[in-house]
Enzyme design. Structure first.
Site, PDB file in Angstrom:
ATOM      1  N   LYS A  42      -0.811  -1.309  -4.610  1.00  0.00           N
ATOM      2  CA  LYS A  42      -1.777  -0.398  -4.722  1.00  0.00           C
ATOM      3  C   LYS A  42      -1.033   0.972  -4.595  1.00  0.00           C
ATOM      4  CE  LYS A  42      -5.809   1.160  -2.229  1.00  0.00           C
ATOM      5  NZ  LYS A  42      -5.681   2.700  -1.614  1.00  0.00           N
TER       6      LYS A  42
ATOM      7  N   TYR B 174       0.939  -1.020   0.020  1.00  0.00           N
ATOM      8  CA  TYR B 174       0.126  -0.128   0.066  1.00  0.00           C
ATOM      9  C   TYR B 174       0.840   1.384   0.056  1.00  0.00           C
ATOM     10  CZ  TYR B 174      -3.948   2.996   1.379  1.00  0.00           C
ATOM     11  OH  TYR B 174      -4.957   3.998   1.647  1.00  0.00           O
TER      12      TYR B 174
END
Length: 294
Positions: free
Chosen positions: A160, A132
Protein backbone atom coordinates in the site's frame (compact mmCIF):
# COMPACT_ATOMS: atom_id res chain seq x y z
CA UNK A 1 -9.39 -5.75 -12.38
CA UNK A 2 -9.07 -2.83 -9.97
CA UNK A 3 -10.07 -3.45 -6.35
CA UNK A 4 -11.41 -1.00 -3.78
CA UNK A 5 -10.29 -1.44 -0.18
CA UNK A 6 -12.50 0.62 2.15
CA UNK A 7 -11.01 1.96 5.38
CA UNK A 8 -13.60 2.93 8.03
CA UNK A 9 -12.93 4.77 11.25
CA UNK A 10 -12.91 2.76 14.48
CA UNK A 11 -15.64 4.29 16.67
CA UNK A 12 -14.40 4.61 20.23
CA UNK A 13 -14.34 6.92 23.19
CA UNK A 14 -11.44 9.30 23.77
CA UNK A 15 -9.48 6.57 25.59
CA UNK A 16 -9.73 4.13 22.67
CA UNK A 17 -12.48 1.84 24.00
CA UNK A 18 -14.10 0.53 20.80
CA UNK A 19 -17.84 0.83 20.22
CA UNK A 20 -18.30 -2.48 18.40
CA UNK A 21 -21.97 -1.79 17.73
CA UNK A 22 -21.18 1.43 15.92
CA UNK A 23 -18.34 -0.27 14.05
CA UNK A 24 -20.72 -3.00 12.91
CA UNK A 25 -23.06 -0.33 11.53
CA UNK A 26 -20.16 1.13 9.53
CA UNK A 27 -19.18 -2.24 8.06
CA UNK A 28 -22.61 -3.27 6.77
CA UNK A 29 -22.83 -0.63 3.99
CA UNK A 30 -19.35 -1.62 2.82
CA UNK A 31 -20.43 -5.23 2.42
CA UNK A 32 -23.61 -4.12 0.66
CA UNK A 33 -21.61 -1.95 -1.75
CA UNK A 34 -19.51 -4.98 -2.71
CA UNK A 35 -16.14 -3.39 -1.93
CA UNK A 36 -13.13 -5.56 -2.69
CA UNK A 37 -11.88 -5.60 0.89
CA UNK A 38 -12.23 -3.79 4.19
CA UNK A 39 -9.21 -2.20 5.87
CA UNK A 40 -9.83 -2.40 9.60
CA UNK A 41 -7.56 -0.58 12.06
CA UNK A 42 -5.66 1.36 9.45
CA UNK A 43 -4.55 4.94 10.00
CA UNK A 44 -8.15 6.02 9.47
CA UNK A 45 -9.00 3.38 12.06
CA UNK A 46 -6.63 5.01 14.60
CA UNK A 47 -4.70 1.77 15.19
CA UNK A 48 -1.73 3.34 17.07
CA UNK A 49 -4.10 4.67 19.73
CA UNK A 50 -5.93 1.42 20.43
CA UNK A 51 -4.75 -1.29 22.83
CA UNK A 52 -4.20 -4.91 21.90
CA UNK A 53 -7.32 -6.03 23.73
CA UNK A 54 -9.49 -3.42 22.01
CA UNK A 55 -8.01 -4.25 18.63
CA UNK A 56 -8.83 -7.90 19.23
CA UNK A 57 -12.44 -7.01 20.09
CA UNK A 58 -12.75 -4.99 16.91
CA UNK A 59 -11.30 -7.71 14.70
CA UNK A 60 -13.42 -10.46 16.22
CA UNK A 61 -16.60 -8.44 15.66
CA UNK A 62 -15.58 -7.51 12.12
CA UNK A 63 -14.83 -11.11 11.19
CA UNK A 64 -18.21 -12.12 12.60
CA UNK A 65 -19.86 -9.46 10.45
CA UNK A 66 -18.04 -9.88 7.12
CA UNK A 67 -16.31 -13.29 7.07
CA UNK A 68 -16.85 -15.17 3.83
CA UNK A 69 -18.24 -12.11 2.09
CA UNK A 70 -15.47 -9.49 2.05
CA UNK A 71 -11.74 -10.06 2.75
CA UNK A 72 -10.56 -8.31 5.90
CA UNK A 73 -7.25 -6.44 6.01
CA UNK A 74 -6.19 -5.60 9.59
CA UNK A 75 -3.60 -3.12 10.81
CA UNK A 76 -0.98 -4.89 12.97
CA UNK A 77 1.63 -2.15 13.32
CA UNK A 78 3.41 -1.59 16.64
CA UNK A 79 6.64 -0.08 17.91
CA UNK A 80 8.26 -3.39 18.85
CA UNK A 81 8.53 -6.43 16.65
CA UNK A 82 7.23 -8.80 19.33
CA UNK A 83 4.15 -6.61 19.76
CA UNK A 84 3.49 -6.62 16.02
CA UNK A 85 3.88 -10.42 15.99
CA UNK A 86 1.27 -10.79 18.74
CA UNK A 87 -1.14 -8.42 16.98
CA UNK A 88 -0.73 -10.35 13.74
CA UNK A 89 -1.27 -13.64 15.58
CA UNK A 90 -4.42 -12.21 17.16
CA UNK A 91 -5.72 -11.10 13.77
CA UNK A 92 -5.01 -14.48 12.19
CA UNK A 93 -6.63 -16.35 15.08
CA UNK A 94 -9.74 -14.19 14.75
CA UNK A 95 -10.01 -14.94 11.04
CA UNK A 96 -8.49 -11.89 9.32
CA UNK A 97 -7.22 -12.46 5.78
CA UNK A 98 -4.22 -10.09 5.61
CA UNK A 99 -2.23 -7.93 8.02
CA UNK A 100 -1.32 -4.33 7.18
CA UNK A 101 2.12 -3.65 8.65
CA UNK A 102 3.77 -0.24 8.92
CA UNK A 103 7.30 0.28 10.28
CA UNK A 104 6.13 2.28 13.30
CA UNK A 105 9.09 3.80 15.10
CA UNK A 106 10.39 6.46 17.45
CA UNK A 107 14.06 5.98 16.61
CA UNK A 108 14.48 6.21 12.81
CA UNK A 109 14.84 2.74 11.33
CA UNK A 110 17.34 1.43 8.80
CA UNK A 111 16.37 -0.67 5.81
CA UNK A 112 17.86 -3.77 7.39
CA UNK A 113 15.85 -3.17 10.57
CA UNK A 114 12.63 -2.81 8.60
CA UNK A 115 13.41 -5.93 6.58
CA UNK A 116 13.96 -8.00 9.73
CA UNK A 117 10.82 -6.56 11.31
CA UNK A 118 8.66 -7.66 8.38
CA UNK A 119 10.36 -11.01 7.93
CA UNK A 120 9.89 -11.82 11.63
CA UNK A 121 6.21 -10.84 11.73
CA UNK A 122 5.49 -12.81 8.55
CA UNK A 123 7.35 -15.90 9.77
CA UNK A 124 6.08 -15.97 13.35
CA UNK A 125 2.46 -15.02 12.73
CA UNK A 126 1.71 -16.92 9.54
CA UNK A 127 -0.56 -14.05 8.50
CA UNK A 128 -0.08 -12.76 4.93
CA UNK A 129 1.21 -9.19 5.06
CA UNK A 130 0.68 -6.02 3.08
CA UNK A 131 3.54 -3.51 3.31
CA UNK A 132 2.21 -0.19 4.55
CA UNK A 133 4.37 2.61 3.15
CA UNK A 134 3.16 5.73 4.96
CA UNK A 135 6.13 8.08 5.39
CA UNK A 136 3.89 10.92 6.52
CA UNK A 137 3.35 9.11 9.84
CA UNK A 138 6.26 6.65 10.12
CA UNK A 139 8.94 8.97 8.68
CA UNK A 140 10.33 5.96 6.83
CA UNK A 141 10.13 5.67 3.06
CA UNK A 142 10.48 2.32 1.34
CA UNK A 143 12.96 2.25 -1.52
CA UNK A 144 12.31 0.03 -4.56
CA UNK A 145 15.28 -2.08 -3.49
CA UNK A 146 13.78 -2.76 -0.06
CA UNK A 147 10.35 -3.44 -1.53
CA UNK A 148 11.96 -5.91 -3.89
CA UNK A 149 13.66 -7.70 -0.99
CA UNK A 150 10.45 -7.86 1.01
CA UNK A 151 8.48 -9.07 -1.98
CA UNK A 152 10.49 -12.27 -1.87
CA UNK A 153 9.80 -12.93 1.80
CA UNK A 154 7.24 -15.74 2.11
CA UNK A 155 3.95 -14.26 3.24
CA UNK A 156 4.56 -10.67 2.09
CA UNK A 157 2.00 -10.33 -0.68
CA UNK A 158 1.16 -6.67 -1.35
CA UNK A 159 2.09 -3.04 -0.84
CA UNK A 160 0.00 0.00 0.00
CA UNK A 161 1.96 2.99 -1.31
CA UNK A 162 1.17 6.70 -1.08
CA UNK A 163 -0.01 7.72 -4.54
CA UNK A 164 2.55 10.02 -6.17
CA UNK A 165 1.65 13.12 -8.14
CA UNK A 166 -0.08 12.22 -11.44
CA UNK A 167 2.97 12.93 -13.59
CA UNK A 168 5.06 10.50 -11.55
CA UNK A 169 2.69 7.57 -11.14
CA UNK A 170 3.53 5.70 -14.36
CA UNK A 171 7.22 5.71 -13.54
CA UNK A 172 6.52 4.63 -9.97
CA UNK A 173 4.45 1.66 -11.10
CA UNK A 174 7.04 0.65 -13.69
CA UNK A 175 9.83 0.80 -11.11
CA UNK A 176 7.94 -1.36 -8.63
CA UNK A 177 6.85 -3.92 -11.21
CA UNK A 178 10.48 -4.30 -12.21
CA UNK A 179 11.52 -5.41 -8.71
CA UNK A 180 8.42 -7.31 -7.58
CA UNK A 181 7.57 -10.96 -8.26
CA UNK A 182 4.68 -11.88 -10.55
CA UNK A 183 1.30 -11.53 -8.87
CA UNK A 184 2.43 -9.09 -6.16
CA UNK A 185 -0.33 -6.53 -5.56
CA UNK A 186 0.59 -2.85 -6.01
CA UNK A 187 -1.98 -0.54 -4.46
CA UNK A 188 -2.26 3.14 -3.60
CA UNK A 189 -3.63 5.38 -0.87
CA UNK A 190 -4.05 9.14 -0.63
CA UNK A 191 -7.52 9.62 -2.09
CA UNK A 192 -6.71 12.87 -3.90
CA UNK A 193 -4.06 11.24 -6.15
CA UNK A 194 -5.27 7.64 -6.27
CA UNK A 195 -7.52 7.85 -9.33
CA UNK A 196 -4.62 8.61 -11.65
CA UNK A 197 -2.73 5.71 -10.07
CA UNK A 198 -5.65 3.39 -10.86
CA UNK A 199 -5.89 4.64 -14.43
CA UNK A 200 -2.15 4.00 -14.83
CA UNK A 201 -2.61 0.38 -13.74
CA UNK A 202 -2.55 0.23 -9.94
CA UNK A 203 -4.22 -2.88 -8.55
CA UNK A 204 -5.95 -1.51 -5.44
CA UNK A 205 -7.31 1.80 -4.18
CA UNK A 206 -6.91 1.87 -0.38
CA UNK A 207 -9.51 4.52 0.28
CA UNK A 208 -10.53 6.65 3.24
CA UNK A 209 -13.63 8.00 1.55
CA UNK A 210 -14.81 4.48 0.72
CA UNK A 211 -15.02 3.71 4.43
CA UNK A 212 -17.95 6.12 4.72
CA UNK A 213 -19.15 6.62 1.14
CA UNK A 214 -18.49 3.31 -0.62
CA UNK A 215 -20.99 3.90 -3.41
CA UNK A 216 -19.21 7.06 -4.59
CA UNK A 217 -15.83 5.33 -4.49
CA UNK A 218 -17.12 2.22 -6.27
CA UNK A 219 -18.45 4.41 -9.10
CA UNK A 220 -14.91 5.64 -9.74
CA UNK A 221 -13.47 2.12 -9.63
CA UNK A 222 -16.10 0.81 -12.05
CA UNK A 223 -15.34 3.63 -14.48
CA UNK A 224 -11.63 2.76 -14.36
CA UNK A 225 -12.39 -0.93 -14.92
CA UNK A 226 -14.60 -0.07 -17.89
CA UNK A 227 -11.76 1.90 -19.48
CA UNK A 228 -13.70 5.13 -19.04
CA UNK A 229 -10.83 7.30 -17.82
CA UNK A 230 -12.64 10.54 -18.60
CA UNK A 231 -15.60 9.50 -16.46
CA UNK A 232 -13.32 8.40 -13.61
CA UNK A 233 -11.58 11.78 -13.74
CA UNK A 234 -14.92 13.59 -13.81
CA UNK A 235 -16.10 11.76 -10.70
CA UNK A 236 -12.76 12.41 -9.03
CA UNK A 237 -12.89 16.13 -9.87
CA UNK A 238 -16.32 16.33 -8.28
CA UNK A 239 -14.72 15.18 -5.03
CA UNK A 240 -12.02 17.88 -5.12
CA UNK A 241 -13.59 20.04 -2.37
CA UNK A 242 -13.38 17.05 -0.04
CA UNK A 243 -9.82 16.23 -1.12
CA UNK A 244 -8.88 19.84 -0.33
CA UNK A 245 -10.28 19.46 3.19
CA UNK A 246 -8.38 16.18 3.62
CA UNK A 247 -5.12 17.88 2.72
CA UNK A 248 -5.77 20.89 4.93
CA UNK A 249 -7.04 19.17 8.11
CA UNK A 250 -6.06 15.48 7.57
CA UNK A 251 -8.42 12.87 6.22
CA UNK A 252 -8.79 11.39 9.73
CA UNK A 253 -10.24 14.53 11.29
CA UNK A 254 -12.43 15.28 8.29
CA UNK A 255 -13.90 11.79 8.04
CA UNK A 256 -14.71 11.77 11.76
CA UNK A 257 -16.53 15.07 11.24
CA UNK A 258 -18.40 13.62 8.25
CA UNK A 259 -19.56 10.61 10.23
CA UNK A 260 -20.80 12.81 13.05
CA UNK A 261 -22.44 15.46 10.87
CA UNK A 262 -24.37 12.86 8.94
CA UNK A 263 -25.44 11.02 12.09
CA UNK A 264 -23.80 7.84 10.80
CA UNK A 265 -21.63 7.38 13.85
CA UNK A 266 -21.46 9.58 16.96
CA UNK A 267 -17.83 9.41 17.94
CA UNK A 268 -14.68 11.49 18.35
CA UNK A 269 -11.04 10.59 17.71
CA UNK A 270 -8.96 9.14 20.55
CA UNK A 271 -6.98 11.76 22.46
CA UNK A 272 -4.77 13.63 21.97
CA UNK A 273 -6.47 14.13 18.58
CA UNK A 274 -9.27 16.66 18.92
CA UNK A 275 -12.38 17.06 16.75
CA UNK A 276 -12.29 19.81 14.16
CA UNK A 277 -12.99 23.30 15.48
CA UNK A 278 -16.41 24.69 14.65
CA UNK A 279 -15.30 26.85 11.69
CA UNK A 280 -13.63 23.89 9.98
CA UNK A 281 -16.52 21.60 10.88
CA UNK A 282 -18.93 24.02 9.16
CA UNK A 283 -16.79 23.90 6.02
CA UNK A 284 -17.08 20.12 6.06
CA UNK A 285 -20.83 20.39 6.52
CA UNK A 286 -21.14 22.82 3.60
CA UNK A 287 -19.05 20.52 1.39
CA UNK A 288 -21.15 17.48 2.25
CA UNK A 289 -24.32 19.39 1.44
CA UNK A 290 -22.93 20.39 -1.96
CA UNK A 291 -21.64 16.92 -2.84
CA UNK A 292 -24.69 14.97 -1.57
CA UNK A 293 -22.82 11.65 -1.43
CA UNK A 294 -25.53 9.60 0.28
Amino acid sequence: MTTLSAFPITPSDTSGHVDVGALRSLLRPLVAANVGSIGLLGSTGSYPYISRDERRRAVEMAVDEVAGRVPLLVGVGALRTDEAVRLAQDAKAAGADVGLLAPVSYTPLTEDEVFEHFATVARESGLPLCIYDNPGTTHFRFTPALIGRLGRVPGVVAIKSPAPEPQAVTGHLRELRTVMPEGFSLGYSGDWNSVEALIAGGDVWYSVIAGLFPTAAMAIVRAVDAGEAAEARRLDARMQPLWDLFKEFSSLRVIYACADLLGICRTTPPRPILPLPEVARQRVADTLKTLDLN
